[in-house]
Design an enzyme around this catalytic site. Sequence first.
Site, PDB file in Angstrom:
ATOM      1  N   LYS A   1      25.510  52.387   6.392  1.00  0.00           N
ATOM      2  CA  LYS A   1      24.449  53.045   7.160  1.00  0.00           C
ATOM      3  C   LYS A   1      23.292  52.088   7.418  1.00  0.00           C
ATOM      4  O   LYS A   1      22.805  51.960   8.553  1.00  0.00           O
ATOM      5  CB  LYS A   1      23.961  54.278   6.409  1.00  0.00           C
ATOM      6  CG  LYS A   1      23.033  55.182   7.208  1.00  0.00           C
ATOM      7  CD  LYS A   1      22.749  56.466   6.442  1.00  0.00           C
ATOM      8  CE  LYS A   1      24.017  57.269   6.240  1.00  0.00           C
ATOM      9  NZ  LYS A   1      23.822  58.482   5.424  1.00  0.00           N
TER      10      LYS A   1
ATOM     11  N   ARG B   1      18.214  58.587   2.195  1.00  0.00           N
ATOM     12  CA  ARG B   1      19.634  58.839   2.433  1.00  0.00           C
ATOM     13  C   ARG B   1      20.494  57.753   1.794  1.00  0.00           C
ATOM     14  O   ARG B   1      20.134  56.574   1.778  1.00  0.00           O
ATOM     15  CB  ARG B   1      19.930  58.896   3.942  1.00  0.00           C
ATOM     16  CG  ARG B   1      19.028  59.850   4.706  1.00  0.00           C
ATOM     17  CD  ARG B   1      19.308  59.807   6.199  1.00  0.00           C
ATOM     18  NE  ARG B   1      20.529  60.493   6.555  1.00  0.00           N
ATOM     19  CZ  ARG B   1      21.085  60.432   7.770  1.00  0.00           C
ATOM     20  NH1 ARG B   1      20.547  59.673   8.694  1.00  0.00           N
ATOM     21  NH2 ARG B   1      22.179  61.097   8.036  1.00  0.00           N
TER      22      ARG B   1
ATOM     23  N   MET C   1      27.504  61.797  -1.406  1.00  0.00           N
ATOM     24  CA  MET C   1      26.307  61.379  -2.143  1.00  0.00           C
ATOM     25  C   MET C   1      25.073  62.051  -1.560  1.00  0.00           C
ATOM     26  O   MET C   1      25.133  62.745  -0.553  1.00  0.00           O
ATOM     27  CB  MET C   1      26.189  59.854  -2.128  1.00  0.00           C
ATOM     28  CG  MET C   1      27.277  59.187  -2.942  1.00  0.00           C
ATOM     29  SD  MET C   1      27.158  57.400  -2.934  1.00  0.00           S
ATOM     30  CE  MET C   1      27.472  57.032  -1.224  1.00  0.00           C
TER      31      MET C   1
ATOM     32  N   ARG D   1      28.554  54.426  13.103  1.00  0.00           N
ATOM     33  CA  ARG D   1      29.576  53.781  12.268  1.00  0.00           C
ATOM     34  C   ARG D   1      30.885  53.845  13.031  1.00  0.00           C
ATOM     35  O   ARG D   1      31.031  54.650  13.957  1.00  0.00           O
ATOM     36  CB  ARG D   1      29.709  54.499  10.921  1.00  0.00           C
ATOM     37  CG  ARG D   1      30.112  55.960  11.036  1.00  0.00           C
ATOM     38  CD  ARG D   1      29.996  56.685   9.719  1.00  0.00           C
ATOM     39  NE  ARG D   1      30.205  58.122   9.889  1.00  0.00           N
ATOM     40  CZ  ARG D   1      29.806  59.038   9.017  1.00  0.00           C
ATOM     41  NH1 ARG D   1      29.170  58.672   7.925  1.00  0.00           N
ATOM     42  NH2 ARG D   1      30.046  60.314   9.233  1.00  0.00           N
TER      43      ARG D   1
ATOM     44  N   HIS E   1      31.660  69.034   7.742  1.00  0.00           N
ATOM     45  CA  HIS E   1      32.141  68.384   6.518  1.00  0.00           C
ATOM     46  C   HIS E   1      33.658  68.497   6.397  1.00  0.00           C
ATOM     47  O   HIS E   1      34.355  67.513   6.123  1.00  0.00           O
ATOM     48  CB  HIS E   1      31.462  69.017   5.296  1.00  0.00           C
ATOM     49  CG  HIS E   1      31.983  68.506   3.988  1.00  0.00           C
ATOM     50  ND1 HIS E   1      33.017  69.122   3.309  1.00  0.00           N
ATOM     51  CD2 HIS E   1      31.627  67.436   3.237  1.00  0.00           C
ATOM     52  CE1 HIS E   1      33.267  68.450   2.200  1.00  0.00           C
ATOM     53  NE2 HIS E   1      32.443  67.433   2.127  1.00  0.00           N
TER      54      HIS E   1
ATOM     55  N   CYS F   1      63.516  45.735  -4.081  1.00  0.00           N
ATOM     56  CA  CYS F   1      64.216  46.970  -3.720  1.00  0.00           C
ATOM     57  C   CYS F   1      63.701  48.184  -4.490  1.00  0.00           C
ATOM     58  O   CYS F   1      64.286  49.253  -4.425  1.00  0.00           O
ATOM     59  CB  CYS F   1      65.716  46.828  -3.929  1.00  0.00           C
ATOM     60  SG  CYS F   1      66.193  46.450  -5.636  1.00  0.00           S
TER      61      CYS F   1
ATOM     62  N   TYR G   1      62.249  39.550   2.088  1.00  0.00           N
ATOM     63  CA  TYR G   1      62.405  40.895   2.633  1.00  0.00           C
ATOM     64  C   TYR G   1      61.936  41.942   1.626  1.00  0.00           C
ATOM     65  O   TYR G   1      61.801  41.663   0.428  1.00  0.00           O
ATOM     66  CB  TYR G   1      63.870  41.163   3.014  1.00  0.00           C
ATOM     67  CG  TYR G   1      64.825  41.265   1.849  1.00  0.00           C
ATOM     68  CD1 TYR G   1      65.031  42.481   1.193  1.00  0.00           C
ATOM     69  CD2 TYR G   1      65.537  40.156   1.397  1.00  0.00           C
ATOM     70  CE1 TYR G   1      65.904  42.581   0.123  1.00  0.00           C
ATOM     71  CE2 TYR G   1      66.407  40.245   0.326  1.00  0.00           C
ATOM     72  CZ  TYR G   1      66.590  41.461  -0.308  1.00  0.00           C
ATOM     73  OH  TYR G   1      67.440  41.556  -1.379  1.00  0.00           O
TER      74      TYR G   1
END
Length: 907
Positions: free
Chosen positions: A31, A100, A111, A344, A460, A859, A879
């Site tokens: 921020k 903030r 937060m 952002r 939110h 694997c 691989y």
Amino acid sequence: MSEDKDLQHTQKFVYDFTEGNRDLKDLLGGKGANLAEMTNLGLPVPPGFTITTEACKVYLDSGDEPAELRDEVTAHLDTLQQTMGKKLGQADDPLLVSVRSGAKFSMPGMMDTVLNIGLSDASVTGLAKQSGDERFAWDSYRRLIQMFGKTVLGVDGELFEEALDAAKAAKKVTVDTDLDASDLKKLVKHFKKIVKAEAGRDFPQDPREQMDLAICSVFESWNTDRAKLYRRQERIPGDLGTAVNICSMVFGNLGPDSGTGVAFTRDPASGHQGVYGDYLQNAQGEDVVAGIRNTVALAELESIDKKSYDQLMGIMETLETHYKDLCDIEFTIERGQLWMLQTRVGKRTAGAAFRIATQLVDQGLIDEAEALQRVNGAQLAQLMFPRFDESATSDLIGRGIAASPGAAVGKAVFDSYTAVKWSRSGEKVILIRRETNPDDLDGMIASEGILTSRGGKTSHAAVVARGMGKTCVCGAEELEVDTKRRRMTTQAGTVIEEGDVVSIDGSTGKVYLGEVPVVPSPVVEYFEGRMHAGADDADELVGAVHRVMAYADRVRRLRVRANADNAEDALRARRFGAQGIGLCRTEHMFLGERREMVERLILADTDDERETALSALLPLQKKDFVELFEAMDGLPVTVRLLDPPLHEFLPDITELSVRVALAESRKDANENDLRLLQAVHKLHEQNPMLGLRGVRLGLVIPGLFAMQVRAIAEAAAERKNAKGDPRAEIMIPLVGTVQELEIVREEADAVIAEVEAATGTELKLTIGTMIELPRAALTAGQIAEAAQFFSFGTNDLTQTVWGFSRDDVEASFFTAYLEKGIFGVSPFETIDKDGVGSLVRSAVAAGRATRPDLKLGVCGEHGGDPESVHFFHEVGLDYVSCSPFRIPVARLEAGRAAAESKGSDSR
């Protein structure tokens, strides 16, 4: 120690917005860095300053602020006051600020934030006079007490909400904007009494005390349970700390010509260009993200305030061009003046990520290499999940905003605690709330999807769900959610009780009663060759995926194979882009109808009996391999010889004991059962995964591995004589010393030579081993003398390095280890680079030092894990091998690893 103190004394803990830039996210948080970047671009950002993440780390380590921090804050506050021409909290015309949080990585709602710092009994009247709006001043004051009381003083937020609801009920109104100044004055008085009663102190009237306490509260919020949980979920390191941003307040709650909103430069759900976002008149920022009042679409701002709308559109274009990505923007309009509060790089759905990446390439903003870095394997995996069958008959009960796509089905639950509890019991649940808040995070994680009756794409619930890849429908206003009575009611009067099954479609916003059937994802259909890029929305997504995957395949160094045990799986893997089979587990060929043959082998007392049992198995094994080599013709097939303990092929010891006992009581005991029971007892081991298995079986049971090698060789010869191109590789499991491998290889070479002579066919079969024991990794240089390839069996290697039994520990204590931060993620999910990874790294180096042309692969389950694929690229494997469904993910991540490595080299 003194050197640390000297360093701290020379450290700068506070930066003005004019001093930073977007490259300082480690220091200023996301921020703060982006506020500085917008300031540098000349955009309208309210003046302010940022306290660094380093200050937070000192605070969290010592329990107190750095000694110099207060003086630095004072100096920057003085500068801010001079710029604004007013002082913090002064009585006649107060400067108010927001405090903030802002970590390096976005953690929406996790937060603390406190707005309107500086208001007090004295300054609220000054704000009323200066603004000419008494209601606004008292509304701002009640917001401060409410936010400060909850976040800084730890007062239960429900107490404030209940008082606000009571005030509205007393006046017979439904929204807080209908409360006048007199109502709000009473509410402030009530709020202060709540603070006094619950916090044991008066609400602080000193504005500097308010600010200092809020700063410490933001620091402390880094380590709240919800923040830790979110970091674990998103794999964000816990030692980064958060910055704190002190910003002069601008007000969206000054009347109808003011407001606040969130905007996206593209739709975060689909990736399409257009005008996307939410706006709320006469409101502050928390009203939008909390979903307390339903917003209007951002496009409506054009008719509400054309000047601000046009200015915002220009700024959005500037930011997207500058950041070369989808931008998420928070803004406030104060009496017709537009202010930018945050930007952002925005969170987006998986589909949007692929669409946006290719759109930006077409616009010339980024190249294909950067586009590849803008997507990831986890997003691709999301796109491969099934979707609802639109042709099915379904009971549509409501519709909301399509906030995060996916098809989610589960039992309705109305609180986070129940979601977690039911989920742990194996139930699939849908979390239903009016709106979510950060305290709902654990319930959101536990749920298949989230449904809210309030909020929009920037609420939110929507933001967090998109970040987690969870299905989410928001703002379903026609559904009345009653969390206290644990029910939801439709407009038609249908009541959905807790436990009733509901289905939510995050791509359309539709909500259904009952379970809706699903159909394959178009992305899966594309990988299987049943769908091609076209014009509609699904085909557009497929086209974007195709372009990104094509580039990933061009640049990747790692090849991608499949773990497949039969022709059907092999063919599917090939359609998904597999370049061979990295693990064929032959034990799966010994089950089903063949179990009795294995029992006869185990019960064999003589060489003749053993040879008879092996001879019966040989043609069946050969047939399996013929089909497998045909399916993967021209590609390598690594066949692992029998690995698990023999008791896995025998009846359960308890069931067999009961059966024999009952038979003996009836005096009709079966001779075969008695022999089986004796064999089961003889083979029973306390820890069979560390017992008679793998190469040890081949050394103890004469002819077992020879039979399997013969079946492989004969199948390869038959396929080659049919003009095919079989490329078999024989893998010896659980080798711990080179002598074991030498003995088995000598026997195998002899069998292969016999088959070549008998069929007149030259077979180029290679023989190697699995590295799945610490000793094998530590002696890899010696083992490479007898091995033509290594395949790292990271499942067993993780078990033996950690001393974990995977079948037991994941259920018993892994949850506690994850919660306590001992693990960031299960070591069976993502490779433990420090422990298991260091053994892999050293074994690679030692093996190649002995045999430079040694082929190296993996694997275990880690072969399809995105983060692990990057590690395997780094250490130089040839691989990775994984389950067929994860092949596209591994291909994508192998490409990303190569592009990332190339970018690092060029830098």
